[in-house]
Design a protein around this motif. Structure first.
Motif, PDB file in Angstrom:
ATOM      1  N   ASN A 152      12.717  -3.522 -66.225  1.00  0.00           N
ATOM      2  CA  ASN A 152      12.005  -2.383 -66.807  1.00  0.00           C
ATOM      3  C   ASN A 152      10.871  -2.975 -67.646  1.00  0.00           C
ATOM      4  O   ASN A 152      11.152  -3.854 -68.458  1.00  0.00           O
ATOM      5  CB  ASN A 152      12.985  -1.595 -67.684  1.00  0.00           C
ATOM      6  CG  ASN A 152      12.314  -0.521 -68.506  1.00  0.00           C
ATOM      7  OD1 ASN A 152      11.233  -0.060 -68.177  1.00  0.00           O
ATOM      8  ND2 ASN A 152      12.957  -0.132 -69.591  1.00  0.00           N
ATOM      9  N   PHE A 205      11.607  -6.314 -70.328  1.00  0.00           N
ATOM     10  CA  PHE A 205      12.051  -5.284 -71.259  1.00  0.00           C
ATOM     11  C   PHE A 205      11.706  -5.668 -72.711  1.00  0.00           C
ATOM     12  O   PHE A 205      11.962  -6.790 -73.154  1.00  0.00           O
ATOM     13  CB  PHE A 205      13.562  -5.119 -71.102  1.00  0.00           C
ATOM     14  CG  PHE A 205      14.157  -3.981 -71.874  1.00  0.00           C
ATOM     15  CD1 PHE A 205      13.536  -2.752 -71.948  1.00  0.00           C
ATOM     16  CD2 PHE A 205      15.381  -4.149 -72.514  1.00  0.00           C
ATOM     17  CE1 PHE A 205      14.110  -1.700 -72.644  1.00  0.00           C
ATOM     18  CE2 PHE A 205      15.967  -3.101 -73.209  1.00  0.00           C
ATOM     19  CZ  PHE A 205      15.328  -1.881 -73.281  1.00  0.00           C
ATOM     20  N   ALA A 212      16.152  -9.382 -66.705  1.00  0.00           N
ATOM     21  CA  ALA A 212      16.450  -7.985 -66.373  1.00  0.00           C
ATOM     22  C   ALA A 212      16.324  -7.823 -64.870  1.00  0.00           C
ATOM     23  O   ALA A 212      15.287  -8.125 -64.297  1.00  0.00           O
ATOM     24  CB  ALA A 212      15.464  -7.048 -67.069  1.00  0.00           C
ATOM     25  N   GLY A 223      25.083   1.068 -77.134  1.00  0.00           N
ATOM     26  CA  GLY A 223      24.055   0.893 -76.108  1.00  0.00           C
ATOM     27  C   GLY A 223      24.072  -0.561 -75.697  1.00  0.00           C
ATOM     28  O   GLY A 223      24.619  -1.414 -76.418  1.00  0.00           O
ATOM     29  N   SER A 224      23.496  -0.874 -74.528  1.00  0.00           N
ATOM     30  CA  SER A 224      23.478  -2.294 -74.168  1.00  0.00           C
ATOM     31  C   SER A 224      22.426  -3.038 -74.988  1.00  0.00           C
ATOM     32  O   SER A 224      22.469  -4.263 -75.083  1.00  0.00           O
ATOM     33  CB  SER A 224      23.292  -2.492 -72.663  1.00  0.00           C
ATOM     34  OG  SER A 224      22.093  -1.936 -72.216  1.00  0.00           O
ATOM     35  N   ASN A 225      21.511  -2.317 -75.623  1.00  0.00           N
ATOM     36  CA  ASN A 225      20.606  -2.953 -76.598  1.00  0.00           C
ATOM     37  C   ASN A 225      21.402  -3.758 -77.616  1.00  0.00           C
ATOM     38  O   ASN A 225      20.976  -4.827 -78.048  1.00  0.00           O
ATOM     39  CB  ASN A 225      19.845  -1.888 -77.399  1.00  0.00           C
ATOM     40  CG  ASN A 225      18.528  -1.527 -76.757  1.00  0.00           C
ATOM     41  OD1 ASN A 225      17.491  -2.001 -77.171  1.00  0.00           O
ATOM     42  ND2 ASN A 225      18.583  -0.707 -75.733  1.00  0.00           N
ATOM     43  N   LYS A 243      21.921   5.049 -68.295  1.00  0.00           N
ATOM     44  CA  LYS A 243      21.034   5.366 -67.187  1.00  0.00           C
ATOM     45  C   LYS A 243      21.799   6.137 -66.118  1.00  0.00           C
ATOM     46  O   LYS A 243      21.890   7.344 -66.203  1.00  0.00           O
ATOM     47  CB  LYS A 243      20.386   4.075 -66.662  1.00  0.00           C
ATOM     48  CG  LYS A 243      19.707   3.240 -67.778  1.00  0.00           C
ATOM     49  CD  LYS A 243      18.400   3.819 -68.228  1.00  0.00           C
ATOM     50  CE  LYS A 243      17.878   3.356 -69.576  1.00  0.00           C
ATOM     51  NZ  LYS A 243      17.720   1.949 -69.815  1.00  0.00           N
ATOM     52  N   ALA A 279      20.958  -3.033 -66.435  1.00  0.00           N
ATOM     53  CA  ALA A 279      20.884  -1.622 -66.856  1.00  0.00           C
ATOM     54  C   ALA A 279      20.703  -0.657 -65.684  1.00  0.00           C
ATOM     55  O   ALA A 279      21.099   0.503 -65.761  1.00  0.00           O
ATOM     56  CB  ALA A 279      19.747  -1.441 -67.865  1.00  0.00           C
ATOM     57  N   TYR A 280      20.105  -1.143 -64.591  1.00  0.00           N
ATOM     58  CA  TYR A 280      19.801  -0.243 -63.466  1.00  0.00           C
ATOM     59  C   TYR A 280      20.565  -0.601 -62.204  1.00  0.00           C
ATOM     60  O   TYR A 280      20.226  -0.134 -61.127  1.00  0.00           O
ATOM     61  CB  TYR A 280      18.281  -0.279 -63.187  1.00  0.00           C
ATOM     62  CG  TYR A 280      17.481   0.163 -64.397  1.00  0.00           C
ATOM     63  CD1 TYR A 280      17.333   1.517 -64.687  1.00  0.00           C
ATOM     64  CD2 TYR A 280      16.931  -0.772 -65.265  1.00  0.00           C
ATOM     65  CE1 TYR A 280      16.635   1.927 -65.810  1.00  0.00           C
ATOM     66  CE2 TYR A 280      16.223  -0.364 -66.400  1.00  0.00           C
ATOM     67  CZ  TYR A 280      16.085   0.981 -66.658  1.00  0.00           C
ATOM     68  OH  TYR A 280      15.404   1.393 -67.771  1.00  0.00           O
ATOM     69  N   THR A 298      25.094  -0.640 -68.944  1.00  0.00           N
ATOM     70  CA  THR A 298      24.958   0.489 -69.858  1.00  0.00           C
ATOM     71  C   THR A 298      25.456   1.791 -69.249  1.00  0.00           C
ATOM     72  O   THR A 298      25.483   1.939 -68.016  1.00  0.00           O
ATOM     73  CB  THR A 298      23.473   0.656 -70.267  1.00  0.00           C
ATOM     74  OG1 THR A 298      23.382   1.722 -71.205  1.00  0.00           O
ATOM     75  CG2 THR A 298      22.585   0.970 -69.072  1.00  0.00           C
TER      76      THR A 298
END
Ligand SMILES: *Cc1c(COP(=O)(O)O)cnc(C)c1O
Length: 364
Positions: free
Chosen positions: A166, A119, A162, A93-95, A226, A195-196, A223
């Motif tokens: 988010n 985030f 971000a 995950g990008s986490n 999504k 992420a988006y 990521t």
């Protein structure tokens, strides 16, 4: 307490995930298949068929460890973005990329900068290494990059941005981001979280890889969770110049990305048709939700992502009523936004079901 743990670990408020549908079904005796979950910004289409086939094929090899270097996927990413493979870091995950950055760059007592309402993982990644958070007040619910620049101190090693953000859905346009990157001190790293990014309308898209070429202190993270519809597989990646990539690789678990995820990502990456379908479904769903909020006279933050945040007043009560109606959204009180709910864009039928339950919940 008898276990010795650092005070900074005890101080961490654990991440609040969206409620799983199985849990809600048990709690209220609902039929799980009828529950509408719009709580975690997942792609309502699920994973692309191309990726599903790749996973099934890759199952044959799960007795073996995954490729620690993710050669095939990095090769494909490298060609697509025209950067050397040495510039790419794969993450669970990008986490994982956010954590790799924190673990490799932040020492206890040093500081990280991020925005209010940003985030939640930025706070976690900062706290878990004993670093100090400098939280910069938001402007219109979004990042105030000028204030973030001004907040950087001599010991600031990392700035999280971000874009889109988010849970607020705000977006800072590329020229402003570029001016920010030009002014960040060379020894402070920017983790720029995209992420988006696949949900941006064509006129707002830009080339962040060219920024990575220009700025040796930049990590761009992306990521497959999504728009690519693979949140459950856990895969994302970071792009940065070799000095940063090398540092992140020192603290990376050797087999951090599982083999099913690597193969699925490889297949999904070539599936531009799926990405386009996800984009259009989201654009239309977002439009539907936002015009419904307009009609209802509700305040919302115009969104550039796959969810929208709407102001309902007593969000805890509305959230609870929605749960009883079988609809899961996300309260964002933990982000300092106690009057708001975040609603992910679903399939057309899910968006309609949400709106119906939502009107009922507000009227109650
Ligand atoms: C969802 C999200 C991520 C991605 O999480 P994964 O670990 O890739 O599933 C990263 N940043 C933000 C801002 C997000 O909302």
């Amino acid at each position: 307490m008898s276990i010795h743990a650092p005070a900074y670990v005890r101080a961490i408020a654990p991440y609040q995930a969206g409620k799983p549908t199985s849990e809600l079904a048990r709690q209220y005796g609902l039929n799980e298949a009828e529950i509408v979950k719009l709580a975690s910004n997942e792609n309502p289409l699920g994973m692309p068929e191309s990726a599903r086939r790749a996973v099934v094929a890759a199952m044959a090899e799960v007795g073996r460890y995954p490729d620690s270097n993710g050669f095939e996927l990095k090769q494909a990413l490298s060609r697509r973005m025209d950067v050397p493979q040495e510039w790419i870091t794969l993450g669970n995950g990008s986490n994982d990329i956010l954590e790799l950055a924190a673990h490799s760059l932040l020492a206890p007592g040093e500081s990280a900068v991020y925005a209010q309402h940003a985030f939640a993982v930025y706070a976690l990644a900062t706290q878990e290494v004993g670093a100090r958070a400098i939280v910069v007040p938001a402007r219109n619910y979004g990042h105030d990059l000028q204030a973030m620049l001004a907040a950087i101190e001599a010991d600031t090693r990392l700035v999280f941005v971000a874009n889109p953000n988010n849970p607020t859905g705000t977006f800072v346009e590329a020229p402003e981001v570029e001016r920010f990157l030009e002014r960040v001190p060379a020894d402070t790293v920017v983790l720029y979280d995209e992420a988006y990014t696949e949900y941006l309308p064509p006129e707002l898209r830009y080339d962040s890889v060219s920024w990575v070429r220009r700025f040796p202190n930049l990590i761009v993270s992306r990521t497959f969770s999504k728009a690519y519809g693979m949140a459950g597989l856990r895969i994302g990646y970071g792009i940065a110049q070799p000095e940063l990539t090398d540092l992140m690789n020192r603290v990376r678990q050797p087999f951090n990305v599982n083999s099913l995820a690597q193969q699925a990502a490889l297949a999904a990456l070539g599936d531009s048709e799926f990405l386009e379908r996800s984009y259009r479904l989201n654009r239309d769903g977002l439009q539907l939700l936002q015009s419904a909020f307009d009609r209802m006279g509700l305040e919302y933050v115009p969104s550039y992502a796959n969810f929208v945040m709407v102001r309902v007043g007593d969000a805890a009560a509305v959230y609870e009523r929605l749960l009883r109606a079988g609809v899961i959204v996300r309260p964002v009180g933990g982000y300092g936004l106690p009057e708001w709910l975040r609603v992910s864009v679903g399939l057309p039928s899910e968006n309609e079901a949400f709106l119906k339950a939502f009107e009922g919940a507000l009227a109650a």
